[in-house]
Design a protein around this motif. Structure first.
Motif, PDB file in Angstrom:
ATOM      1  N   LYS A   1       2.170 -38.482   6.863  1.00  0.00           N
ATOM      2  CA  LYS A   1       1.087 -37.484   7.570  1.00  0.00           C
ATOM      3  C   LYS A   1       0.746 -38.248   8.925  1.00  0.00           C
ATOM      4  O   LYS A   1       1.283 -39.726   8.573  1.00  0.00           O
ATOM      5  CB  LYS A   1       0.587 -37.855   7.325  1.00  0.00           C
ATOM      6  CG  LYS A   1      -0.365 -37.101   7.388  1.00  0.00           C
ATOM      7  CD  LYS A   1      -1.307 -35.279   6.646  1.00  0.00           C
ATOM      8  CE  LYS A   1      -2.669 -34.530   6.913  1.00  0.00           C
ATOM      9  NZ  LYS A   1      -2.421 -33.629   7.143  1.00  0.00           N
ATOM     10  N   HIS A   2       1.098 -37.352   9.898  1.00  0.00           N
ATOM     11  CA  HIS A   2       0.676 -38.179  11.255  1.00  0.00           C
ATOM     12  C   HIS A   2      -0.230 -38.581  11.557  1.00  0.00           C
ATOM     13  O   HIS A   2      -1.456 -37.476  10.799  1.00  0.00           O
ATOM     14  CB  HIS A   2       1.452 -37.336  12.455  1.00  0.00           C
ATOM     15  CG  HIS A   2       1.425 -37.754  13.900  1.00  0.00           C
ATOM     16  ND1 HIS A   2       0.410 -37.851  14.802  1.00  0.00           N
ATOM     17  CD2 HIS A   2       1.847 -38.599  14.815  1.00  0.00           C
ATOM     18  CE1 HIS A   2       0.091 -38.221  15.658  1.00  0.00           C
ATOM     19  NE2 HIS A   2       1.829 -39.064  15.554  1.00  0.00           N
ATOM     20  N   VAL A   3      -0.844 -39.446  11.982  1.00  0.00           N
ATOM     21  CA  VAL A   3      -2.254 -40.156  12.424  1.00  0.00           C
ATOM     22  C   VAL A   3      -2.234 -40.860  13.491  1.00  0.00           C
ATOM     23  O   VAL A   3      -1.512 -41.451  14.261  1.00  0.00           O
ATOM     24  CB  VAL A   3      -2.732 -41.120  10.880  1.00  0.00           C
ATOM     25  CG1 VAL A   3      -2.535 -40.818   9.872  1.00  0.00           C
ATOM     26  CG2 VAL A   3      -1.751 -42.851  11.058  1.00  0.00           C
ATOM     27  N   VAL A   4      -3.287 -40.900  14.052  1.00  0.00           N
ATOM     28  CA  VAL A   4      -4.034 -41.809  15.146  1.00  0.00           C
ATOM     29  C   VAL A   4      -4.945 -42.588  14.554  1.00  0.00           C
ATOM     30  O   VAL A   4      -6.026 -42.259  14.998  1.00  0.00           O
ATOM     31  CB  VAL A   4      -4.904 -40.829  16.063  1.00  0.00           C
ATOM     32  CG1 VAL A   4      -4.746 -41.385  17.490  1.00  0.00           C
ATOM     33  CG2 VAL A   4      -3.966 -39.356  16.363  1.00  0.00           C
ATOM     34  N   PRO A   5      -4.212 -43.874  15.241  1.00  0.00           N
ATOM     35  CA  PRO A   5      -5.285 -44.936  14.809  1.00  0.00           C
ATOM     36  C   PRO A   5      -5.667 -45.490  16.108  1.00  0.00           C
ATOM     37  O   PRO A   5      -5.804 -45.407  17.536  1.00  0.00           O
ATOM     38  CB  PRO A   5      -3.880 -46.408  14.861  1.00  0.00           C
ATOM     39  CG  PRO A   5      -2.482 -45.684  15.425  1.00  0.00           C
ATOM     40  CD  PRO A   5      -2.947 -44.093  15.380  1.00  0.00           C
ATOM     41  N   GLY A   6      -7.425 -46.699  15.756  1.00  0.00           N
ATOM     42  CA  GLY A   6      -8.409 -46.541  17.100  1.00  0.00           C
ATOM     43  C   GLY A   6      -7.700 -47.871  16.822  1.00  0.00           C
ATOM     44  O   GLY A   6      -6.813 -49.375  16.481  1.00  0.00           O
ATOM     45  N   ARG A   7      -9.120 -48.408  16.658  1.00  0.00           N
ATOM     46  CA  ARG A   7      -9.340 -50.281  16.992  1.00  0.00           C
ATOM     47  C   ARG A   7      -9.456 -50.306  15.280  1.00  0.00           C
ATOM     48  O   ARG A   7      -8.713 -50.521  14.451  1.00  0.00           O
ATOM     49  CB  ARG A   7     -11.158 -50.122  17.221  1.00  0.00           C
ATOM     50  CG  ARG A   7     -10.944 -52.156  17.212  1.00  0.00           C
ATOM     51  CD  ARG A   7     -12.500 -52.279  17.705  1.00  0.00           C
ATOM     52  NE  ARG A   7     -12.621 -54.104  17.469  1.00  0.00           N
ATOM     53  CZ  ARG A   7     -12.538 -54.290  19.122  1.00  0.00           C
ATOM     54  NH1 ARG A   7     -11.562 -54.022  20.080  1.00  0.00           N
ATOM     55  NH2 ARG A   7     -12.567 -55.741  19.069  1.00  0.00           N
ATOM     56  N   GLN A   8      -8.533 -51.964  15.441  1.00  0.00           N
ATOM     57  CA  GLN A   8      -8.418 -52.522  14.824  1.00  0.00           C
ATOM     58  C   GLN A   8      -8.862 -53.649  14.048  1.00  0.00           C
ATOM     59  O   GLN A   8      -9.741 -54.279  15.020  1.00  0.00           O
ATOM     60  CB  GLN A   8      -6.857 -53.900  14.804  1.00  0.00           C
ATOM     61  CG  GLN A   8      -6.621 -54.521  13.692  1.00  0.00           C
ATOM     62  CD  GLN A   8      -4.624 -54.949  14.122  1.00  0.00           C
ATOM     63  OE1 GLN A   8      -4.094 -53.752  14.859  1.00  0.00           O
ATOM     64  NE2 GLN A   8      -4.810 -55.935  13.117  1.00  0.00           N
ATOM     65  N   LEU A   9      -9.901 -53.968  13.169  1.00  0.00           N
ATOM     66  CA  LEU A   9     -10.740 -54.497  12.462  1.00  0.00           C
ATOM     67  C   LEU A   9      -9.642 -55.668  10.874  1.00  0.00           C
ATOM     68  O   LEU A   9     -10.087 -55.182  10.227  1.00  0.00           O
ATOM     69  CB  LEU A   9     -11.496 -53.354  11.410  1.00  0.00           C
ATOM     70  CG  LEU A   9     -12.073 -52.373  12.402  1.00  0.00           C
ATOM     71  CD1 LEU A   9     -13.229 -51.837  11.365  1.00  0.00           C
ATOM     72  CD2 LEU A   9     -12.933 -53.223  13.295  1.00  0.00           C
ATOM     73  N   GLY A  10      -9.573 -57.119  11.728  1.00  0.00           N
ATOM     74  CA  GLY A  10      -9.137 -57.957  11.134  1.00  0.00           C
ATOM     75  C   GLY A  10      -7.560 -56.990  10.404  1.00  0.00           C
ATOM     76  O   GLY A  10      -6.862 -56.625  10.651  1.00  0.00           O
TER      77      GLY A  10
END
Length: 369
Positions: A329-338
């Motif tokens: 499933k193609h996804v668009v990642p955002g901000r990393q939280l740890g």
């Protein structure tokens, strides 16, 4: 006859060997195919949307809201210091006195000149009064009366000029007195009694306010709108946390001001956050980090970082279907939280994503939970 028999036996042995080899190779291929089609063991998590709360970090410099470097307005010699280093001084309080010989002499001359002009005025007033009395008796020429009136007017103007000279000289004498411009804490004196100082050049000391204190940070142009909205937030929401190393400052901050323009050299805007400093723990010039709380109003998908698979700059996750197969499933990642990351697009509530074992998966592979 023996030769034919040997040839026949040799042929049978070779045929048997080839047959055995062929049978052995087929079994290996079948084993590989079976292994490839076997369900791969994986671990999954069912995803749901949740609040995405995280903190942006900005380097900060602690500054006083008011700070003034004290310099003398007149050149001379320090004759007195009227405070203790580091104490709180009140607005208008005398801090330094400076002996200004020229100004003192000018003031004395101005006072003496004023006294002379006052005496001249008294004489002119008496002369004018006497001449007017004689004029009533026709005992003096009109011209003499006019001269007396003119002399009286000139004497009055001379007194006014002498008074102005006194005021000017007194102001210059007052330049030899340095007072606190506002209530605040004064630093360690940079001069001592007897030191020669130069008007407008010698730094005597610094006075600054210490409660509240401010922390200056530089924010990007894209963050200005977000920070403007934060101005209306209550202090109790604890949006701004000041951190020194690993130690958080016990008081929360609030936006005081956002600068009027973008710095063309850096492309950033200065924002000032104020903090209560009743215990005097903050000092001007200290460096720290401000953590700015970001609380998205809309729920977000937050998944473990290790679930992401990167291929040629694109990001995917493996989703387990109802038929126990894995599909990308193609996804668009955002901000990393740890060790987790926000996914902005590509997921739906309830999906089961693979978090361990995806390295051995391919599209459509069977999985075993």
């Amino acid at each position: 006859m023996k030769m034919k028999t040997n040839i026949y036996i040799t042929s049978l042995v070779a045929f048997a060997s080839i047959t055995l080899l062929s049978c052995g190779g087929g079994k290996k291929d079948d084993a590989k195919a079976a292994a490839a089609n076997a369900a791969q063991p994986v671990k999954t998590v069912a995803i749901q949307q949740s609040a995405a709360v995280y903190f942006d970090e900005y380097p900060a410099t602690i500054v006083a809201q008011k700070e003034v470097i004290l310099t003398p307005q007149a050149s001379g010699t320090i004759t007195g210091i009227y405070f203790k280093d580091g104490q709180v001084v009140q607005q208008g309080q005398k801090l330094y006195s400076i002996d200004v010989p020229v100004s003192n002499a000018n003031y004395d001359n101005a006072v003496a000149n004023y006294e002379v002009q006052r005496a001249n005025l008294v004489k002119a007033e008496k002369d004018a009064a006497r001449y007017h009395q004689l004029d009533k008796q026709d005992a003096i020429a009109k011209q003499q009366v006019d001269y007396a009136d003119a002399a009286l007017t000139a004497a009055r103007r001379q007194v006014q000029a002498a008074q102005a000279s006194i005021n000017s000289s007194k102001a210059n004498v007052n330049f030899g007195l340095v007072v606190a411009p506002f209530t605040g804490t004064i630093g360690i004196s940079k001069v001592r009694v007897g030191a020669a100082v130069v008007a407008g050049q010698t730094q005597l000391n610094t006075v600054s306010t210490d409660n509240p204190m401010a922390a200056d940070i530089n924010i990007s142009q894209s963050d200005v709108f977000k920070f403007e909205k934060m101005k209306t937030k209550a202090l109790s929401e604890q949006l701004f946390t000041l951190v020194f190393g690993t130690d958080p400052y016990p008081e929360s901050g609030k936006i005081d001001i956002i600068d009027r323009a973008v710095d063309p050299a850096t492309g950033t805007v200065k924002a000032r956050i104020i903090f209560n400093n009743k215990d005097k723990m903050l000092r001007s010039g200290m460096t720290a980090v401000i953590k700015v709380k970001n609380d998205h109003p809309e729920p977000k998908f937050i998944i473990p970082n290790k679930a992401l698979v990167e291929q040629l700059g694109e990001f995917y996750v493996y989703v387990v279907t109802d038929s126990s197969t894995a599909t990308q499933k193609h996804v668009v990642p955002g901000r990393q939280l740890g060790d987790r990351i926000i996914i902005n697009e590509g997921l739906s509530p309830g999906m089961k994503i693979v978090v361990e074992g995806q390295q051995k998966l391919k599209e459509g592979a069977k999985v075993k939970l």
